[in-house]
Design a protein around this motif. Structure first.
Motif: not given
Length: 405
Positions: A108-120
């Motif tokens: 959850a926190d990785l999605l918060r801080t680095d969410g722009t690096r991942f794609h749904p």
């Protein structure tokens, strides 16, 4: 206020953590792996966000029941590779301990801080998911067939080498029928040329060996030295393995026929089959892993990385090394390299790339990966443009022909 969820999917219980945009934990809970647990998961996620689209969920395993449940409910599912999670753990703790709850928070926190690096995750069509299930199921059965065939061959060589070598492939229908009919040396003691010829005719043997040649091969094998009880025990094992293999071979044939029919009726399947010597099964294996979501691979570079045919480069200061890419879609790599190996027998361009790689000192697998990397550019282009392969538009091949070879 933005909210982010992390789901650590396990076999019996699943840990969930929801954080806000400052990283504070809003809710942390576990659900069981049953209908009630999945219903509770969706209900508690709904309490945190009225609209599913407002609550992205990070997960390590996007395929399977967990990802499908969240996607069907409308939640943006963001897959994060386990290697990334493993490399990120030292950011949150130095003691090296691990738990499902801590991994859920980390996601959850990785999605918060680095969410722009991942794609749904963008779900594939039902047709692709059906083809993927057929192809992967067939591949698993083929692996089981190879394992059982090796086991049967090893068993026969331990007390009856003749039966292991009379036919070219121990898992062929005629070889399996033979060892079921003659599971021990004693059972084949009275098997003469006429009796063997009748057996071959009964099972529609289409090989090039005459009964006399097969009988000579059978009798030329080393003699058996097993005692009576051991021979009887191994006879039982031979019949059990042969029966299992017979069923698996028949099921593989049925699955192969269905896969060939399915990929031939698919528009994307026709695109992949237009490549030289792609065939039906190999094209289906490529398409099953490639999918039909074009946005998944914005460039051929990303496709090559996913397929594991592009090497990794480590560079720092004056040191530079190029290594094999281990983290990839291994099924896609096997399919594309199999196609690349076949293509060099039908495409002069492919044969030249392979020959040049071998001339530079590359071994066969390395040369095939180099050729597969070249083919991924072509594959990505025809897949993106939705057009079949046309050698007249393949500029690299045209330049090779213009240069005389």
């Amino acid at each position: 206020m933005n909210r982010f969820a992390g789901l650590d999917w396990a076999s019996r219980t699943h840990a969930v953590c929801i954080v806000d945009d400052t990283g504070a934990v809003l809710e942390r809970f576990e659900v069981t792996h049953d209908a009630a647990g999945l219903h509770e998961l969706l209900a508690r996620l709904h309490r945190c966000a009225a609209l599913p689209a407002q609550l992205p969920v990070a997960i390590q395993r996007p395929s399977g029941l967990g990802g499908d449940t969240l996607v069907d409910a409308g939640y943006p599912v963001v897959p994060i590779h386990p290697n990334i999670v493993k490399a990120t753990r030292p950011r949150y703790r130095s003691h090296g301990a691990k738990s499902d709850a801590s991994d859920a928070y980390l996601l959850a926190d990785l999605l918060r801080t680095d969410g722009t690096r991942f794609h749904p995750l963008q779900p594939q069509s039902d047709a692709i998911r059906a083809l993927r299930a057929l192809v992967r199921g067939r591949d698993d059965l083929v692996a089981t067939r190879v394992q059982l065939a090796n086991q049967l061959r090893s068993l026969l060589e331990s007390f009856w080498p003749g039966a292991a070598g009379i036919f070219a492939e121990i898992d062929s229908p005629i070889a399996l029928a033979f060892v079921q009919r003659y599971p021990t040396p004693a059972s084949a003691a009275r098997c003469g040329e006429k009796r063997l010829a009748a057996f071959l005719a009964q099972h529609r043997y289409c090989g090039r060996r005459a009964p006399a040649a097969l009988l000579e091969r059978l009798r030329a094998a080393p003699p058996a030295h097993a005692e009576e009880l051991e021979t009887d025990a191994k006879r039982t094992l031979v019949q059990a393995l042969a029966t299992s293999l017979t069923t698996i071979v028949e099921q593989i044939a049925q699955l192969t026929a269905r896969i060939e029919h399915t990929v031939a009726d698919s528009d994307d399947g026709l695109l992949v089959m237009s490549l030289p010597r792609a065939g039906h099964v190999c094209a289906a294996q490529i398409l099953a892993e490639l999918g039909d979501v074009r946005d998944r691979f914005p460039s051929d570079v990303q496709l090559a990385a996913e397929a594991g045919v592009a090497p990794l480069t480590y560079e720092s200061g004056k040191s530079r090394s190029v290594t094999f890419r281990w983290a990839c879609n291994h099924r896609l790599r096997r399919a594309i390299t199999c196609f690349a190996d076949n293509s060099r027998h039908a495409s002069q361009w492919a044969a030249t790339i392979y020959a040049n790689a071998r001339a530079r000192g590359c071994d066969h697998p390395h040369a095939i990966r180099i050729l597969a990397r070249a083919w991924t550019r072509v594959l990505w282009r025809i897949w993106t443009d939705r057009c079949t392969y046309d050698p007249a538009r393949h500029r690299a091949a045209l330049r090779l022909n213009a240069a005389g070879g």
